[in-house]
Design a protein around this motif. Sequence first.
Motif, PDB file in Angstrom:
ATOM      1  N   VAL A  71     -22.619  -1.082 -70.074  1.00 54.36           N
ATOM      2  CA  VAL A  71     -22.649  -2.548 -70.066  1.00 54.36           C
ATOM      3  C   VAL A  71     -21.616  -3.097 -69.089  1.00 54.36           C
ATOM      4  CG1 VAL A  71     -22.276  -4.629 -71.448  1.00 54.36           C
ATOM      5  CG2 VAL A  71     -23.528  -2.688 -72.417  1.00 54.36           C
ATOM      6  N   VAL A  72     -20.438  -2.477 -69.058  1.00 56.10           N
ATOM      7  CA  VAL A  72     -19.386  -2.914 -68.132  1.00 56.10           C
ATOM      8  C   VAL A  72     -19.818  -2.662 -66.693  1.00 56.10           C
ATOM      9  CG1 VAL A  72     -17.027  -2.479 -67.351  1.00 56.10           C
ATOM     10  CG2 VAL A  72     -17.529  -2.647 -69.801  1.00 56.10           C
ATOM     11  N   LEU A  73     -20.415  -1.501 -66.439  1.00 58.57           N
ATOM     12  CA  LEU A  73     -20.870  -1.202 -65.075  1.00 58.57           C
ATOM     13  C   LEU A  73     -21.879  -2.238 -64.599  1.00 58.57           C
ATOM     14  CD1 LEU A  73     -21.559   1.950 -63.200  1.00 58.57           C
ATOM     15  CD2 LEU A  73     -23.544   0.503 -63.554  1.00 58.57           C
ATOM     16  N   VAL A  74     -22.857  -2.567 -65.444  1.00 61.95           N
ATOM     17  CA  VAL A  74     -23.857  -3.564 -65.053  1.00 61.95           C
ATOM     18  C   VAL A  74     -23.193  -4.907 -64.773  1.00 61.95           C
ATOM     19  CG1 VAL A  74     -25.871  -4.884 -65.821  1.00 61.95           C
ATOM     20  CG2 VAL A  74     -25.749  -2.427 -66.257  1.00 61.95           C
ATOM     21  N   ALA A  75     -22.231  -5.275 -65.608  1.00 60.89           N
ATOM     22  CA  ALA A  75     -21.520  -6.544 -65.410  1.00 60.89           C
ATOM     23  C   ALA A  75     -20.767  -6.542 -64.081  1.00 60.89           C
ATOM     24  CB  ALA A  75     -20.561  -6.790 -66.570  1.00 60.89           C
ATOM     25  N   ARG A 120     -23.052 -11.354 -57.114  1.00 59.11           N
ATOM     26  CA  ARG A 120     -22.853 -12.810 -57.118  1.00 59.11           C
ATOM     27  C   ARG A 120     -21.799 -13.205 -56.085  1.00 59.11           C
ATOM     28  NH1 ARG A 120     -23.115 -12.300 -62.782  1.00 59.11           N
ATOM     29  NH2 ARG A 120     -20.834 -12.378 -62.924  1.00 59.11           N
ATOM     30  N   ARG A 121     -20.727 -12.410 -56.041  1.00 60.01           N
ATOM     31  CA  ARG A 121     -19.652 -12.693 -55.094  1.00 60.01           C
ATOM     32  C   ARG A 121     -20.158 -12.593 -53.659  1.00 60.01           C
ATOM     33  NH1 ARG A 121     -14.844  -8.634 -55.521  1.00 60.01           N
ATOM     34  NH2 ARG A 121     -15.203  -9.119 -57.719  1.00 60.01           N
ATOM     35  N   ARG A 122     -20.984 -11.607 -53.413  1.00 58.82           N
ATOM     36  CA  ARG A 122     -21.550 -11.438 -52.059  1.00 58.82           C
ATOM     37  C   ARG A 122     -22.441 -12.625 -51.711  1.00 58.82           C
ATOM     38  NH1 ARG A 122     -22.581  -7.531 -48.252  1.00 58.82           N
ATOM     39  NH2 ARG A 122     -24.621  -7.538 -47.243  1.00 58.82           N
ATOM     40  N   GLY A 123     -23.227 -13.085 -52.689  1.00 62.20           N
ATOM     41  CA  GLY A 123     -24.087 -14.237 -52.453  1.00 62.20           C
ATOM     42  C   GLY A 123     -23.281 -15.483 -52.163  1.00 62.20           C
ATOM     43  N   GLY A 155     -22.035 -15.915 -48.696  1.00 67.61           N
ATOM     44  CA  GLY A 155     -22.963 -16.349 -47.652  1.00 67.61           C
ATOM     45  C   GLY A 155     -23.993 -15.313 -47.231  1.00 67.61           C
ATOM     46  N   ALA A 156     -23.980 -14.124 -47.816  1.00 66.22           N
ATOM     47  CA  ALA A 156     -25.008 -13.150 -47.459  1.00 66.22           C
ATOM     48  C   ALA A 156     -26.352 -13.646 -47.987  1.00 66.22           C
ATOM     49  CB  ALA A 156     -24.675 -11.792 -48.063  1.00 66.22           C
ATOM     50  N   SER A 157     -27.347 -13.719 -47.135  1.00 66.35           N
ATOM     51  CA  SER A 157     -28.622 -14.296 -47.543  1.00 66.35           C
ATOM     52  C   SER A 157     -29.537 -13.242 -48.140  1.00 66.35           C
ATOM     53  CB  SER A 157     -29.315 -14.933 -46.342  1.00 66.35           C
ATOM     54  OG  SER A 157     -30.598 -15.394 -46.707  1.00 66.35           O
ATOM     55  N   PRO A 158     -30.056 -13.516 -49.359  1.00 69.69           N
ATOM     56  CA  PRO A 158     -31.032 -12.607 -49.951  1.00 69.69           C
ATOM     57  C   PRO A 158     -32.450 -12.999 -49.591  1.00 69.69           C
ATOM     58  CG  PRO A 158     -30.427 -14.265 -51.555  1.00 69.69           C
ATOM     59  CD  PRO A 158     -29.694 -14.601 -50.275  1.00 69.69           C
ATOM     60  N   VAL A 159     -32.602 -13.971 -48.678  1.00 67.90           N
ATOM     61  CA  VAL A 159     -33.923 -14.499 -48.354  1.00 67.90           C
ATOM     62  C   VAL A 159     -34.484 -13.803 -47.108  1.00 67.90           C
ATOM     63  CG1 VAL A 159     -35.254 -16.544 -47.736  1.00 67.90           C
ATOM     64  CG2 VAL A 159     -33.352 -16.746 -49.350  1.00 67.90           C
ATOM     65  N   HIS A 160     -35.692 -13.255 -47.263  1.00 70.93           N
ATOM     66  CA  HIS A 160     -36.367 -12.576 -46.160  1.00 70.93           C
ATOM     67  C   HIS A 160     -37.544 -13.439 -45.718  1.00 70.93           C
ATOM     68  CE1 HIS A 160     -34.235  -8.724 -47.033  1.00 70.93           C
ATOM     69  NE2 HIS A 160     -34.228  -9.235 -48.252  1.00 70.93           N
ATOM     70  N   VAL A 171     -39.158 -14.775 -49.070  1.00 73.05           N
ATOM     71  CA  VAL A 171     -38.981 -13.942 -50.259  1.00 73.05           C
ATOM     72  C   VAL A 171     -37.500 -13.928 -50.607  1.00 73.05           C
ATOM     73  CG1 VAL A 171     -39.353 -11.673 -51.283  1.00 73.05           C
ATOM     74  CG2 VAL A 171     -40.945 -12.528 -49.543  1.00 73.05           C
ATOM     75  N   ASP A 172     -37.160 -14.528 -51.734  1.00 68.57           N
ATOM     76  CA  ASP A 172     -35.774 -14.601 -52.200  1.00 68.57           C
ATOM     77  C   ASP A 172     -35.576 -13.519 -53.239  1.00 68.57           C
ATOM     78  OD1 ASP A 172     -33.328 -15.210 -53.392  1.00 68.57           O
ATOM     79  OD2 ASP A 172     -33.588 -17.363 -53.136  1.00 68.57           O
ATOM     80  N   THR A 173     -34.902 -12.427 -52.855  1.00 75.69           N
ATOM     81  CA  THR A 173     -34.758 -11.286 -53.763  1.00 75.69           C
ATOM     82  C   THR A 173     -33.730 -11.536 -54.858  1.00 75.69           C
ATOM     83  OG1 THR A 173     -33.174 -10.251 -52.247  1.00 75.69           O
ATOM     84  CG2 THR A 173     -35.500  -9.608 -52.034  1.00 75.69           C
ATOM     85  N   ALA A 174     -32.857 -12.534 -54.677  1.00 74.83           N
ATOM     86  CA  ALA A 174     -31.882 -12.863 -55.723  1.00 74.83           C
ATOM     87  C   ALA A 174     -32.531 -13.722 -56.800  1.00 74.83           C
ATOM     88  CB  ALA A 174     -30.683 -13.583 -55.126  1.00 74.83           C
ATOM     89  N   ALA A 175     -33.252 -14.762 -56.379  1.00 75.72           N
ATOM     90  CA  ALA A 175     -33.927 -15.648 -57.335  1.00 75.72           C
ATOM     91  C   ALA A 175     -35.270 -15.084 -57.782  1.00 75.72           C
ATOM     92  CB  ALA A 175     -34.148 -17.017 -56.709  1.00 75.72           C
ATOM     93  N   ARG A 176     -35.740 -14.025 -57.090  1.00 77.28           N
ATOM     94  CA  ARG A 176     -37.014 -13.389 -57.390  1.00 77.28           C
ATOM     95  C   ARG A 176     -38.150 -14.408 -57.291  1.00 77.28           C
ATOM     96  NH1 ARG A 176     -35.822  -8.424 -58.653  1.00 77.28           N
ATOM     97  NH2 ARG A 176     -37.896  -7.844 -59.355  1.00 77.28           N
ATOM     98  N   ARG A 177     -38.158 -15.125 -56.168  1.00 78.42           N
ATOM     99  CA  ARG A 177     -39.193 -16.130 -55.915  1.00 78.42           C
ATOM    100  C   ARG A 177     -39.811 -15.892 -54.542  1.00 78.42           C
ATOM    101  NH1 ARG A 177     -37.161 -21.984 -56.117  1.00 78.42           N
ATOM    102  NH2 ARG A 177     -39.382 -22.450 -56.405  1.00 78.42           N
ATOM    103  N   VAL A 178     -41.087 -16.271 -54.420  1.00 81.11           N
ATOM    104  CA  VAL A 178     -41.786 -16.196 -53.147  1.00 81.11           C
ATOM    105  C   VAL A 178     -42.361 -17.576 -52.849  1.00 81.11           C
ATOM    106  CG1 VAL A 178     -43.654 -15.119 -51.841  1.00 81.11           C
ATOM    107  CG2 VAL A 178     -42.389 -13.780 -53.535  1.00 81.11           C
ATOM    108  N   LEU A 179     -42.020 -18.121 -51.696  1.00 81.24           N
ATOM    109  CA  LEU A 179     -42.537 -19.409 -51.262  1.00 81.24           C
ATOM    110  C   LEU A 179     -43.399 -19.212 -50.032  1.00 81.24           C
ATOM    111  CD1 LEU A 179     -39.270 -21.522 -51.644  1.00 81.24           C
ATOM    112  CD2 LEU A 179     -41.188 -21.386 -53.237  1.00 81.24           C
ATOM    113  N   LYS A 180     -44.499 -19.979 -49.958  1.00 81.20           N
ATOM    114  CA  LYS A 180     -45.444 -19.835 -48.858  1.00 81.20           C
ATOM    115  C   LYS A 180     -45.715 -21.199 -48.245  1.00 81.20           C
ATOM    116  CE  LYS A 180     -49.976 -17.809 -47.757  1.00 81.20           C
ATOM    117  NZ  LYS A 180     -51.159 -17.115 -48.332  1.00 81.20           N
ATOM    118  N   GLY A 181     -45.770 -21.252 -46.915  1.00 81.62           N
ATOM    119  CA  GLY A 181     -46.041 -22.497 -46.225  1.00 81.62           C
ATOM    120  C   GLY A 181     -44.776 -23.120 -45.671  1.00 81.62           C
TER     121      GLY A 181
END
Length: 225
Positions: free
Chosen positions: A106-110, A117-120, A123-128, A135-145
């Motif tokens: 549990v501590v390792l996962v935390a 979170r600190r990396r985000g 300013g490191a972008s998780p958006v491809h 594709v936002d791999t942090a928010a786990r969302r995909v936007l189109k258009g």
Amino acid sequence: MRLLIVEDEKRLALSLAKGLTAEGFAVDVVHDGTEGLHRASEGTYDLVVLDIMLPGLNGYRVCAALRAAGHDVPILMLTAKDGEYDEAEGLDTGADDYLTKPFSYVVLVARVKALLRRRGAAGASPVHVVGELRVDTAARRVLKGEGAGECEVVLTAKEFAVLEQLVTRLGQVVSKGEILEHVWDFAYEGDPNIVEVYVSALRRKLGAGLITTVRGAGYRLEAPR
């Protein structure tokens, strides 16, 4: 998000990989420092869990080599040692955090989530961006258009996990075995053609031309030309 575990205790490495995969991460595992340095240097990982006592190169040397080469991937060091000197040495070589064995999972996962979170926040972008897809791999969302026409593409957890494997290696061939290993689990014994089912679902939702089948090798996600 993709994690690399560099740990020579195979039972521990497998246990961590299974747990972190269940948390929604894509996980690769290697068991020696030389291979760990090679894989981490590819630059496709969001975080490295790095043991200090490794065959080949030890964790200190792996960490120092990555930092000397300009890689800023977060590194969480693991060690069976216990002492202020060991912690100081690990941090001096460029590690971001330090965990002494035995430790609570549990501590390792935390710690992993805190480093990400600190990396985000730094300013490191998780958006491809792939064509009209974001594709936002942090928010786990995909936007189109684009602009007012932008809309969210709703994916299941497994569909997103398959897409994440492809988008984080954009332009590269990802084998069916690699997808099975990271999206399902290390002990999966079902029909490997399940990958084709999910790739077909992604093509329907994202557009048929984005994911190419490379016969006998796997799949490749490419931005439209």
